[in-house]
Design a protein around this motif. Sequence first.
Motif, PDB file in Angstrom:
ATOM      1  N   ARG A 161     -14.460  -9.896  24.996  1.00  0.00           N
ATOM      2  CA  ARG A 161     -15.103  -8.596  24.770  1.00  0.00           C
ATOM      3  C   ARG A 161     -16.598  -8.671  25.048  1.00  0.00           C
ATOM      4  NH1 ARG A 161     -13.778  -4.723  21.022  1.00  0.00           N
ATOM      5  NH2 ARG A 161     -11.562  -4.313  20.847  1.00  0.00           N
ATOM      6  N   ALA A 162     -17.187  -9.740  24.581  1.00  0.00           N
ATOM      7  CA  ALA A 162     -18.630  -9.905  24.791  1.00  0.00           C
ATOM      8  C   ALA A 162     -18.946  -9.941  26.286  1.00  0.00           C
ATOM      9  CB  ALA A 162     -19.112 -11.189  24.119  1.00  0.00           C
ATOM     10  N   HIS A 163     -18.082 -10.616  27.004  1.00  0.00           N
ATOM     11  CA  HIS A 163     -18.265 -10.712  28.447  1.00  0.00           C
ATOM     12  C   HIS A 163     -18.168  -9.333  29.099  1.00  0.00           C
ATOM     13  CE1 HIS A 163     -18.225 -12.581  32.391  1.00  0.00           C
ATOM     14  NE2 HIS A 163     -17.200 -11.815  32.700  1.00  0.00           N
ATOM     15  N   GLU A 164     -17.162  -8.563  28.634  1.00  0.00           N
ATOM     16  CA  GLU A 164     -16.966  -7.215  29.163  1.00  0.00           C
ATOM     17  C   GLU A 164     -18.187  -6.328  28.885  1.00  0.00           C
ATOM     18  OE1 GLU A 164     -12.145  -7.392  28.515  1.00  0.00           O
ATOM     19  OE2 GLU A 164     -13.337  -6.006  27.287  1.00  0.00           O
ATOM     20  N   GLU A 165     -18.792  -6.549  27.708  1.00  0.00           N
ATOM     21  CA  GLU A 165     -19.965  -5.759  27.321  1.00  0.00           C
ATOM     22  C   GLU A 165     -21.232  -6.256  28.015  1.00  0.00           C
ATOM     23  OE1 GLU A 165     -20.149  -3.126  25.187  1.00  0.00           O
ATOM     24  OE2 GLU A 165     -17.983  -3.111  24.832  1.00  0.00           O
ATOM     25  N   GLY A 166     -21.129  -7.385  28.661  1.00  0.00           N
ATOM     26  CA  GLY A 166     -22.307  -7.965  29.299  1.00  0.00           C
ATOM     27  C   GLY A 166     -23.241  -8.668  28.330  1.00  0.00           C
ATOM     28  N   PHE A 167     -22.714  -9.064  27.159  1.00  0.00           N
ATOM     29  CA  PHE A 167     -23.541  -9.772  26.181  1.00  0.00           C
ATOM     30  C   PHE A 167     -23.713 -11.240  26.581  1.00  0.00           C
ATOM     31  CE2 PHE A 167     -22.118  -6.847  22.432  1.00  0.00           C
ATOM     32  CZ  PHE A 167     -22.794  -5.794  23.035  1.00  0.00           C
ATOM     33  N   GLU A 168     -24.943 -11.710  26.510  1.00  0.00           N
ATOM     34  CA  GLU A 168     -25.216 -13.113  26.855  1.00  0.00           C
ATOM     35  C   GLU A 168     -25.036 -14.009  25.629  1.00  0.00           C
ATOM     36  OE1 GLU A 168     -26.192 -14.304  29.865  1.00  0.00           O
ATOM     37  OE2 GLU A 168     -26.094 -12.315  30.800  1.00  0.00           O
ATOM     38  N   ALA A 169     -24.648 -15.250  25.880  1.00  0.00           N
ATOM     39  CA  ALA A 169     -24.616 -16.244  24.801  1.00  0.00           C
ATOM     40  C   ALA A 169     -25.818 -17.161  24.954  1.00  0.00           C
ATOM     41  CB  ALA A 169     -23.341 -17.058  24.872  1.00  0.00           C
ATOM     42  N   ALA A 170     -26.258 -17.720  23.831  1.00  0.00           N
ATOM     43  CA  ALA A 170     -27.381 -18.656  23.870  1.00  0.00           C
ATOM     44  C   ALA A 170     -27.081 -19.837  22.964  1.00  0.00           C
ATOM     45  CB  ALA A 170     -28.652 -17.947  23.420  1.00  0.00           C
ATOM     46  N   ALA A 171     -28.034 -20.753  22.880  1.00  0.00           N
ATOM     47  CA  ALA A 171     -27.831 -21.925  22.032  1.00  0.00           C
ATOM     48  C   ALA A 171     -27.622 -21.489  20.590  1.00  0.00           C
ATOM     49  CB  ALA A 171     -29.055 -22.845  22.119  1.00  0.00           C
ATOM     50  N   PRO A 172     -26.630 -22.092  19.899  1.00  0.00           N
ATOM     51  CA  PRO A 172     -26.379 -21.729  18.505  1.00  0.00           C
ATOM     52  C   PRO A 172     -27.579 -22.050  17.615  1.00  0.00           C
ATOM     53  CG  PRO A 172     -24.825 -23.430  19.271  1.00  0.00           C
ATOM     54  CD  PRO A 172     -25.705 -23.102  20.410  1.00  0.00           C
ATOM     55  N   ARG A 173     -27.867 -21.153  16.683  1.00  0.00           N
ATOM     56  CA  ARG A 173     -28.969 -21.360  15.744  1.00  0.00           C
ATOM     57  C   ARG A 173     -28.443 -21.226  14.324  1.00  0.00           C
ATOM     58  NH1 ARG A 173     -34.027 -20.260  17.749  1.00  0.00           N
ATOM     59  NH2 ARG A 173     -34.631 -21.202  15.776  1.00  0.00           N
ATOM     60  N   ILE A 174     -29.212 -21.724  13.391  1.00  0.00           N
ATOM     61  CA  ILE A 174     -28.792 -21.660  11.994  1.00  0.00           C
ATOM     62  C   ILE A 174     -29.668 -20.693  11.220  1.00  0.00           C
ATOM     63  CG2 ILE A 174     -28.618 -22.983   9.851  1.00  0.00           C
ATOM     64  CD1 ILE A 174     -27.918 -25.380  11.719  1.00  0.00           C
ATOM     65  N   HIS A 175     -29.033 -19.626  10.736  1.00  0.00           N
ATOM     66  CA  HIS A 175     -29.752 -18.643   9.931  1.00  0.00           C
ATOM     67  C   HIS A 175     -29.151 -18.494   8.541  1.00  0.00           C
ATOM     68  CE1 HIS A 175     -30.005 -17.458  14.193  1.00  0.00           C
ATOM     69  NE2 HIS A 175     -31.271 -17.222  13.918  1.00  0.00           N
ATOM     70  N   SER A 176     -27.983 -19.094   8.314  1.00  0.00           N
ATOM     71  CA  SER A 176     -27.303 -18.879   7.035  1.00  0.00           C
ATOM     72  C   SER A 176     -26.531 -20.137   6.664  1.00  0.00           C
ATOM     73  CB  SER A 176     -26.320 -17.719   7.153  1.00  0.00           C
ATOM     74  OG  SER A 176     -25.212 -18.119   7.943  1.00  0.00           O
ATOM     75  N   GLU A 177     -26.110 -20.178   5.407  1.00  0.00           N
ATOM     76  CA  GLU A 177     -25.334 -21.334   4.943  1.00  0.00           C
ATOM     77  C   GLU A 177     -24.003 -21.438   5.703  1.00  0.00           C
ATOM     78  OE1 GLU A 177     -26.432 -23.735   3.222  1.00  0.00           O
ATOM     79  OE2 GLU A 177     -24.545 -24.824   3.031  1.00  0.00           O
ATOM     80  N   HIS A 178     -23.395 -20.287   6.010  1.00  0.00           N
ATOM     81  CA  HIS A 178     -22.137 -20.324   6.759  1.00  0.00           C
ATOM     82  C   HIS A 178     -22.320 -20.970   8.125  1.00  0.00           C
ATOM     83  CE1 HIS A 178     -20.855 -17.236   3.790  1.00  0.00           C
ATOM     84  NE2 HIS A 178     -19.703 -17.838   3.964  1.00  0.00           N
ATOM     85  N   GLU A 179     -23.431 -20.623   8.765  1.00  0.00           N
ATOM     86  CA  GLU A 179     -23.697 -21.214  10.085  1.00  0.00           C
ATOM     87  C   GLU A 179     -23.981 -22.704   9.961  1.00  0.00           C
ATOM     88  OE1 GLU A 179     -25.663 -17.586  12.606  1.00  0.00           O
ATOM     89  OE2 GLU A 179     -26.673 -18.247  10.787  1.00  0.00           O
ATOM     90  N   ARG A 180     -24.699 -23.068   8.904  1.00  0.00           N
ATOM     91  CA  ARG A 180     -25.036 -24.480   8.678  1.00  0.00           C
ATOM     92  C   ARG A 180     -23.760 -25.302   8.488  1.00  0.00           C
ATOM     93  NH1 ARG A 180     -28.378 -23.494   4.788  1.00  0.00           N
ATOM     94  NH2 ARG A 180     -30.132 -23.189   6.201  1.00  0.00           N
ATOM     95  N   GLN A 181     -22.858 -24.790   7.655  1.00  0.00           N
ATOM     96  CA  GLN A 181     -21.601 -25.509   7.374  1.00  0.00           C
ATOM     97  C   GLN A 181     -20.739 -25.619   8.633  1.00  0.00           C
ATOM     98  OE1 GLN A 181     -20.826 -27.221   4.712  1.00  0.00           O
ATOM     99  NE2 GLN A 181     -22.832 -26.671   3.891  1.00  0.00           N
ATOM    100  N   LEU A 182     -20.710 -24.556   9.406  1.00  0.00           N
ATOM    101  CA  LEU A 182     -19.938 -24.585  10.652  1.00  0.00           C
ATOM    102  C   LEU A 182     -20.541 -25.591  11.622  1.00  0.00           C
ATOM    103  CD1 LEU A 182     -17.759 -23.507  12.522  1.00  0.00           C
ATOM    104  CD2 LEU A 182     -19.215 -21.545  13.047  1.00  0.00           C
TER     105      LEU A 182
END
Length: 587
Positions: free
Chosen positions: A485-506
Amino acid sequence: MISLLSDLTAIASAAFAAENLAPEFGVVQFSDRPDLAQFQCNGALAAAKAAKANPRAIAEKIAARLKESPLFSDVAIAGPGFINLKLTDAHIENAMSPLAYAPDSVFPDTGKGRQLVLDFGGPNVAKPMHVGHLRSAIIGDCLQRLYRANGWKVVSDAHLGDWGLQMGQLISELELRQPKLPYFESVDLSPYPEQSPVTMEDLEILYPQASAACKADPARLEAARLATAELQAGRPGYRALWRHFFKVSEAGLQREYASLGVNFDLWKGESDADPFIPDMIERLKNDRFAVMDQGALIVPVAEDGDAKEIPPLILLKTDGAVLYGTTDLATIIDRVREYNPDLILYVVDQRQHLHFEQVFRAARKTGLGGHAHLEFIGFGTMNGADGKPFKTREGGVMKLFDLLAMMTGEAEKRIAEQGLAAEYPADERAAIAKAVGIGALKFADLSNPRLSNYVFDIERFTRFEGKTGPYLQYAAVRIKSILRRAHEEGFEAAAPRIHSEHERQLALQILALTDALAAAEEKRAPNVLCDYVFELSQRFSRFYAEHHIMRETDVELRAARLGMAALTLAMIERVLRLLGIEIPERM
RNA sequence: GACCCCGUAGCUCAGCGGAUAGAGCAAUUGCCUUCUAAGCAAUGGGUCGCAGGUUCAAUUCCUGCCGGGGUCGCCA
């Protein structure tokens, strides 16, 4: 390659060394108390015991040195002297960045320059494959994929059972039924017909009858023994007939393994060791390793300190025929000559433990194993609800083919129940059902520790909820769907960043893969990979529930989360591939 | 008889010298006009088979016992 544990252990070891303590105390592990820390080092406790000192005092000194490292956001001492560690988000992000463009760099190079031979202790020629062969195929296949991914050179050998008594039983049974066939003339009538006198279906009927006849009638058993000995001695008609049996069975077995998604480099059998046997026996006799005992030629393998008497390995029976111990030993000679392996793993039912212990001892004692480390990789049985080895409803041994059909059927039912894939083309739906059915079976099998027996429960295995193959396949499909879906919308991906505990744990779980791969290899334990990928999927689900990616309006944040999703998928894909589980494009 | 493996939550199983023993299922309760709720969040549930021993510390190591499975030269 990113091994957080190795990196952190190196830092902690240096700290211990700087305090004139053994660097071995610096082992860092994932924290047992995620509420307190990400990592922990228990070395101060052990060091204190060795030095008869106060553990907290040692921990203080080590912690002071660790605090100098810019990697840590927190270094704390807890309890009797645990050193608790947390990494800075910047370090976690840095560690992830190489993975984003080179996901295969997760694989540790543990096998670099080393050669592995993997023996599947395969099924017997002329007998249909059944559930007893399932675990060897699934576990062995996972190990070959894992070792290869970790940088080993791997040669896998189905190693069919094609040289033992069962061949003599078949030959004598067929001779009784069709004595006019040219194979039974005692003189050499080659060339023999190219067309096999039997089909796989014939063999499947012939073998059980031959086996039963031998059990009931000693004279029949004697005839089978004689035929076995003559086959091995080289009687031309028997050899020609045996080749037909082998060819016919091999085609059937290849089909069954292929439908399970398992491949071998070599389709050798016990008989391939035959050319090495005469020399081997000659040598072992000359070197006095092999001696006559009760009419048989044996290699004594008892060693000092044995808790119980280990019976000798029998090379030649009284009638001169060889046994599987003989071919297993001679096969080692073949493998050493051909591949000079560092390691040979035998993925075989736990009940054969003693047999392989005998073979390994004989190989060590006689020196014919080269520098190869020989290791028995046993596994428990798949049981029915009654706790006995899994049978069909009628009480017979279930054929693998029927089991796979059953799994696919159950998967189909589950998919339909959920209204999934309803509007997909029928062939795609069938392919999904097959992937889900086989994935369910493989995951259920691999997620148990090898040595445990487990209960076959098709209902539980095929559930889409909980720790199952379908859950993981579905988790991966969901991420694929977001990325599409993101591709269809033309959304770009970038390097993962940590903004929350959920992201940190992942992120921490993503970074734990290298260590999980190394641990799975070292312990020869596929369940380590299963545990890892399940935990990863769960952490992604939490992240997914908390952070809506597509609806995020902050473009940079959205791009970083897409990057995190893509990286998670890349790791799930890699682990499932090692488990031999396919991921459909959509469900 | 000897030896090997196993006995952990109602069920299926992890953990195997360290801090409050974990997961899935099952049970109870919230959360879908929002990227596939097959999900997420929360709650309840355990004298880690029994008895000793070693250790600052034992579910983890040692010994014995009880219970289940397996193996013990001419099958594979």
